[in-house]
Design a protein around this motif. Structure first.
Motif, PDB file in Angstrom:
ATOM      1  N   ILE A   1     -18.344 -44.002 -26.123  1.00 17.99           N
ATOM      2  CA  ILE A   1     -17.010 -42.926 -25.697  1.00 17.99           C
ATOM      3  C   ILE A   1     -17.588 -41.051 -25.576  1.00 17.99           C
ATOM      4  N   THR A   2     -16.682 -40.797 -24.340  1.00 15.50           N
ATOM      5  CA  THR A   2     -17.189 -39.552 -24.427  1.00 15.50           C
ATOM      6  C   THR A   2     -15.122 -38.396 -24.402  1.00 15.50           C
ATOM      7  N   TRP A   3     -15.489 -37.432 -24.024  1.00 17.55           N
ATOM      8  CA  TRP A   3     -13.918 -36.680 -23.699  1.00 17.55           C
ATOM      9  C   TRP A   3     -14.371 -36.229 -21.803  1.00 17.55           C
ATOM     10  N   TYR A  26      -9.928 -39.720 -24.109  1.00 15.96           N
ATOM     11  CA  TYR A  26     -11.362 -39.879 -24.371  1.00 15.96           C
ATOM     12  C   TYR A  26     -11.000 -41.193 -23.571  1.00 15.96           C
ATOM     13  N   ARG A  80     -14.198 -31.809 -28.821  1.00 19.15           N
ATOM     14  CA  ARG A  80     -13.598 -33.141 -28.986  1.00 19.15           C
ATOM     15  C   ARG A  80     -14.024 -34.138 -29.797  1.00 19.15           C
ATOM     16  N   LEU A  81     -15.474 -34.285 -29.077  1.00 20.76           N
ATOM     17  CA  LEU A  81     -16.345 -35.669 -30.115  1.00 20.76           C
ATOM     18  C   LEU A  81     -16.509 -35.336 -31.458  1.00 20.76           C
TER      19      LEU A  81
END
Length: 190
Positions: free
Chosen positions: A98-100, A107, A40-41
């Protein structure tokens, strides 16, 4: 002292911080170590780099110059934005992490800044992609001067291989149209 005994205070701290016992054990499970949301990142990778911005303009602040660095952080669990801006005597730094979040399906964004208006951790929002544009959104305790609380939004997109554009607007509660706060163009140096 055994490793298990040495880790007990860490596990207790994790549990006290709101993690369930199961989640805390998962953090220490050598057989199944947790892994960052790398897939995702990876969608944020096109933004990575060191950028400069000159004569960017911001509503009610005026023109400013500075740098922005975007890259992986905290062992690949987050992507960090470090934004340094100068405008006359004003010298500020802002950071976004930011992360998932698998549970949320979006996010998550946290913001920190050298700004007495926003206490540490006050900026927490979500982000999603709309095509190739990263759309961040968070609720503010106040809108523009004299306005009620508002929703702040950043739209980030690559206008070319080395130009990252950031458009920021605010939508005061009850308003139909957002107010443009600024649009700035960042040139990649690295």
């Amino acid at each position: 002292m055994t490793l298990k005994r040495a880790l007990l205070p860490v596990v207790a701290w994790l549990v006290a911080g709101g993690l369930t016992a199961r989640a805390a054990r998962a953090q220490m499970d050598a057989e199944h170590p947790p892994e960052p949301p790398s897939e995702r990142l990876a969608a944020l990778r096109p933004f990575f780099g060191l950028y400069t911005h000159r004569n960017a303009e911001w509503r009610d602040v005026g023109r400013f110059n500075g740098t922005m660095k975007i890259g992986p952080a905290i062992k690949g669990w987050y992507v960090e934005w470090v934004i340094d801006t100068q405008s006359g005597a004003i010298d500020r730094e802002a950071r976004l992490l930011i992360t998932w979040d698998e549970t949320l399906g979006r996010y998550r964004v946290w913001g920190f800044a050298t700004n007495a208006q926003d206490p540490p951790g006050a900026v927490e929002g979500t982000a999603r992609f709309v095509g190739d544009t990263l759309f961040m959104e968070w609720e503010g305790k106040s809108g523009p001067p004299g306005a009620p609380p508002a929703t702040y939004r950043n739209w980030l997109y690559m206008a070319g291989p080395d130009e990252l554009v950031t458009v920021t607007d605010v939508l005061p509660k009850g308003a139909d149209k957002p107010i443009l706060l600024g649009e700035w163009h960042n040139k990649r140096r690295m």
